[in-house]
Design an enzyme around this catalytic site. Structure first.
Site, PDB file in Angstrom:
ATOM      1  N   HIS A 131    -150.336  -1.611 -18.715  1.00 38.57           N
ATOM      2  CA  HIS A 131    -150.169  -0.689 -17.578  1.00 38.57           C
ATOM      3  C   HIS A 131    -148.994   0.264 -17.828  1.00 38.57           C
ATOM      4  O   HIS A 131    -149.136   1.486 -17.746  1.00 38.57           O
ATOM      5  CB  HIS A 131    -149.943  -1.514 -16.303  1.00 38.57           C
ATOM      6  CG  HIS A 131    -149.795  -0.699 -15.056  1.00 38.57           C
ATOM      7  ND1 HIS A 131    -150.840  -0.426 -14.216  1.00 38.57           N
ATOM      8  CD2 HIS A 131    -148.720  -0.082 -14.510  1.00 38.57           C
ATOM      9  CE1 HIS A 131    -150.427   0.318 -13.200  1.00 38.57           C
ATOM     10  NE2 HIS A 131    -149.127   0.543 -13.352  1.00 38.57           N
ATOM     11  N   GLU A 132    -147.834  -0.301 -18.165  1.00 43.22           N
ATOM     12  CA  GLU A 132    -146.648   0.540 -18.390  1.00 43.22           C
ATOM     13  C   GLU A 132    -146.857   1.451 -19.604  1.00 43.22           C
ATOM     14  O   GLU A 132    -146.382   2.584 -19.630  1.00 43.22           O
ATOM     15  CB  GLU A 132    -145.397  -0.315 -18.559  1.00 43.22           C
ATOM     16  CG  GLU A 132    -145.046  -1.217 -17.360  1.00 43.22           C
ATOM     17  CD  GLU A 132    -145.004  -0.489 -16.026  1.00 43.22           C
ATOM     18  OE1 GLU A 132    -144.778   0.740 -16.011  1.00 43.22           O
ATOM     19  OE2 GLU A 132    -145.218  -1.147 -14.984  1.00 43.22           O
ATOM     20  N   HIS A 180    -148.514   4.611 -18.581  1.00 38.70           N
ATOM     21  CA  HIS A 180    -147.518   5.588 -18.105  1.00 38.70           C
ATOM     22  C   HIS A 180    -146.794   6.227 -19.293  1.00 38.70           C
ATOM     23  O   HIS A 180    -146.546   7.426 -19.332  1.00 38.70           O
ATOM     24  CB  HIS A 180    -146.471   4.898 -17.213  1.00 38.70           C
ATOM     25  CG  HIS A 180    -146.952   4.529 -15.844  1.00 38.70           C
ATOM     26  ND1 HIS A 180    -147.436   5.458 -14.953  1.00 38.70           N
ATOM     27  CD2 HIS A 180    -147.015   3.326 -15.198  1.00 38.70           C
ATOM     28  CE1 HIS A 180    -147.764   4.843 -13.802  1.00 38.70           C
ATOM     29  NE2 HIS A 180    -147.525   3.546 -13.938  1.00 38.70           N
ATOM     30  N   GLU A 221    -150.419   7.250 -12.160  1.00 39.79           N
ATOM     31  CA  GLU A 221    -151.054   5.945 -11.953  1.00 39.79           C
ATOM     32  C   GLU A 221    -152.466   5.918 -12.569  1.00 39.79           C
ATOM     33  O   GLU A 221    -152.926   4.867 -13.017  1.00 39.79           O
ATOM     34  CB  GLU A 221    -151.090   5.647 -10.446  1.00 39.79           C
ATOM     35  CG  GLU A 221    -151.213   4.190 -10.071  1.00 39.79           C
ATOM     36  CD  GLU A 221    -150.024   3.305 -10.471  1.00 39.79           C
ATOM     37  OE1 GLU A 221    -148.936   3.828 -10.824  1.00 39.79           O
ATOM     38  OE2 GLU A 221    -150.205   2.066 -10.459  1.00 39.79           O
TER      39      GLU A 221
END
Lengths: 502, 502
Positions: free
Chosen positions: B266-267, B270, B296
């Site tokens: 997830h990170e 980003h 997001e």
């Protein structure tokens, strides 16, 4: 709302400088502890912007006005403010007397020369480096003309950057005395029949185990991990962002545990200094070590006088064995102690032991002083360097890469810096003697791991004052005298006569 | 020397802001990745000084003059400058229209309320929190009055902070459609006979092995470790200091490897966004993600559409087994895939799965919109919260700590933020569909670990533009339409109907 007094406005201004300097310290730490490579360019720009702002504040009209006004009313100021004003004044004068364009050219030259030095060192090509070094020295001389206040010797102005209140005359005396005693002692050690057995030191010692060992030792000597951290780097350093955030770094060599262990204790010595500066000084220009030499005295005290002492290993040899890979299981404490205290003339300063180290420094001091006073030409530097190496240490570089080109300092114009390293040894021995005179059982304190009395004494006499006491005041108040090489000479003579059975 | 043009002077000013913001980003990262505890106070002060300076620059007379002048001559400006001017104008207006004293009181209230919230959450005591929340909402309404440009609905002004160009009307439509499809689907999944076997997921998975696994996966999907690093933290985040220095963080739960593995992916989503912003935008206000929702969409695309896909595990299940502790040796790929995609209504948003997550967000959106428009009183919040939880997710909090008090956002006045999370899901599905329409073999790309076409498509269509394209432009140019919940609905229906054999 009551209007702020000039003192309050001045303190707010230096606090702002201090905050920017804290951010700069963090950026510097980050750059050397794993920051991504590709970010280097942007990081330099950010550092440039913040540094420019700190410089602009130091030479601002507000600063000028506050200083002039406060200097008229020193009697009514707090001690902290009046000493801070003196520091800001020094900064102001230095930063305003050099014409801005000239300083900019100098900074460009510095950065070019540092890059050039790396190449010259790799190629062992002094001639490549020479023209830039000559230019740097010309700048230095010019700058001394601008802001120098000490008129006896131009080098005094450079010393003032690193060791305020210490002058050529004193260093000449002290370094000669030290040199005259060290040269024959080094020679005797070299020729001694008894020599340490070194092999076991170079057995594989896993990095993780070394890290755990270093953490144990740092905790034991009193490094506060709630006010600091320990990370890996290439060229180890310690940095005090503020007394509540002081970071040490270390590097690991799995074939030589001494690099990280003694390196970490060394940096922790710097860190203990920064962690124990009085919080009252936070946000002022006084909140750091008082000089390079006093700082080095703290790192060397812990590294050499504690970490390489027999008592320390009486206590910690079992701990080392616990973390090690079995290589010390059949090595006696005495053999181990002798090995970690091996003294042997060598070419490279940063690899030198405590007996030979100061001779490397004295050589550099003599050379840079001669360069600045003009009695030595840059072109003659390599030749004189090699001559002196032979005279002081009986070794001679086979090329300039392991001789005159070995250190980075001159490439960025850091003349006057080297003496601090030897002064650090001298101060450490003086402080050790002062502590021992009231605490004769220092050996048993170390053997019991009871470092609090030592640490507290250092805090009380050295750390807490930050820059609010000059190096000479600290020496005077703790030892009753000035810089004195005798305690170091006697410590080294005693230790190495016994180790090598001279 | 040629005088600088206004455009050049403006660009130098925003570059300075950007440099200070980079230092602030590093300070923030440091505070959350091992900075010593005792340094917290000084660190806040340093952050305060730098933030004040950025604010002062954004509202300075120079800024005002440059903006007015440049706004007269937009035609002659580069595209980057003219879009930067628009960003700076937004900042300027926002930062100057709120009276300074009022803003200061608001900031104090924010920080008090955040502290109060922690206590109220622990004690599950909403009444304790209520008066402060009421005051925060009053401030928000007042601020909307000061700088709000969108007149249809006061909430539009808050949305503009996080999702510029997206309005209540659109969100109402899209969220209703999504809610109406999700509620029955969640119910069907809950009642399904087939359910995943979860036990193996909770076997001990050593932290070091999880770390190695995460590094392997990040390298494979194209996170550039030369322009970033990965560290441990308590509340994981990613931070783009600049495109060449983007850092991800993760936390490890040795009893549930999903926390770090999917969290890291997830990170990294980003981070891939920030690493691939065009270097041309560096030093301008355009050098970051264009909105919270688009940001997001990137993290969720990589976490859910890639990392939780069947193809991804066809490829990476052996890698997981290699790093794991043996617990998956007898678990089939299909069982594993089902288990990591378990969908189950729960009370806590941050622990929710991809099927139920948006319902948590829709609930929050409906409530905060009502609070801002005044149709819901703060005192009725807990009751309405619980009613909606029952209606949307068939679960009901046993106390407010696991209900209305669970999120930190409102305690620091972040109204308008929540919708971005669900918009991120919606955008991710839209982008996934757009990519797939020209690259139908996405599954085989993932199965082969050939992520470059996906990453390049995202860079070309999303990343490179930074803030120079609005969210709506990105959607329009990639999908030909506006915000549309259908791709997400159809993705979820297809995936969960098949998984749970509905």
């Amino acid at each position: 709302m009551k209007a702020l007094s000039t003192e309050e406005k001045y303190l707010a201004l230096v606090k702002k400088q201090n905050h920017y300097n804290q951010a700069l310290a963090l950026l510097g730490w980050d750059a050397r502890t794993g920051a991504p490579k590709k970010g280097a360019g942007q990081r330099s720009e950010v550092i440039g912007s913040l540094s420019s702002e700190v410089f602009a504040l130091s030479t601002s009209d507000e600063m000028k006005d506050y200083l002039s006004e406060l200097e008229q009313t020193t009697d009514s100021l707090s001690d902290i403010t009046s000493k801070s004003v003196a520091e800001s004044r020094k900064d102001y004068d230095r930063n305003t007397t050099i014409p801005a364009d000239e300083y900019k050219d100098y900074v460009t030259l510095q950065s070019q020369t540092e890059t050039l030095w790396e190449e010259a060192k790799d190629k062992s090509d002094f001639e490549m480096f020479r023209p830039n070094l000559e230019k740097l020295i010309e700048y230095k001389k010019k700058f001394i003309g601008y802001y120098g206040k000490e008129t006896d010797h131009p080098y005094n102005t450079l010393l003032d950057d690193y060791e305020p209140g210490v002058f050529v005359q004193t260093i000449d005396e002290v370094f000669s005395e030290l040199r005259d005693h060290l040269v024959p002692l080094v020679q005797a050690v070299t020729e001694a029949k008894k020599q340490p057995k070194m092999d076991n030191l170079f057995s594989h010692f896993p990095k993780d185990n070394q890290q755990a060992l270093s953490k144990d030792i740092l905790t034991e000597i009193g490094f506060d991990f709630n006010a600091g951290r320990m990370d890996e780097t290439v060229h180890p350093f310690a940095v005090g962002i503020n007394p509540y955030d002081v970071r040490v770094t270390t590097k690991y060599n799995e074939q030589d545990f001494r690099v990280s262990l003694f390196g970490t204790i060394h940096e922790a010595g710097h860190a203990l200094y920064e962690q124990n500066i009085s919080p009252d000084l936070m946000g002022t220009p006084l909140c750091s070590g008082t000089s390079m030499g006093i700082h080095e005295s703290q790192s060397l005290f812990w590294e050499k006088f504690v970490g390489q002492s027999y008592s320390f290993w009486e206590r910690n040899y079992p701990l080392l064995k616990k973390h090690a890979n079995g290589q010390f299981d059949n090595m006696s404490l005495d053999d181990f102690y002798f090995a970690v205290n091996q003294a042997k003339p060598s070419l490279i300063r940063i690899e030198a032991d405590e007996l030979t180290y100061c001779l490397h420094i004295i050589l550099r001091y003599e050379l840079e002083k001669a360069l600045i006073e003009g009695s030595l030409a840059v072109k003659d530097l390599p030749h004189v360097w090699n001559e002196k190496m032979k005279e002081y240490l009986q070794v001679e570089p086979s090329h300039d890469g392991e001789g005159v080109l070995q250190d980075v300092h001159w490439s960025f114009g850091a003349f006057g810096y080297f003496p601090s390293y030897a002064l650090g040894y001298i101060y450490a021995a003086q402080l050790n003697e002062a502590f021992t005179s009231t605490n004769p059982k220092i050996d048993s304190l170390i053997k019991q791991g009871d470092y609090a009395p030592i640490r507290n004494w250092m805090t009380e006499n050295v750390h807490q004052f930050g820059k609010s006491k000059k190096p000479s005041e600290i020496l005077k108040d703790t030892t009753g005298e000035g810089i004195n090489a005798k305690p170091l000479i006697s410590y080294l003579q005693k230790k190495y006569t016994s180790l090598y059975e001279l």
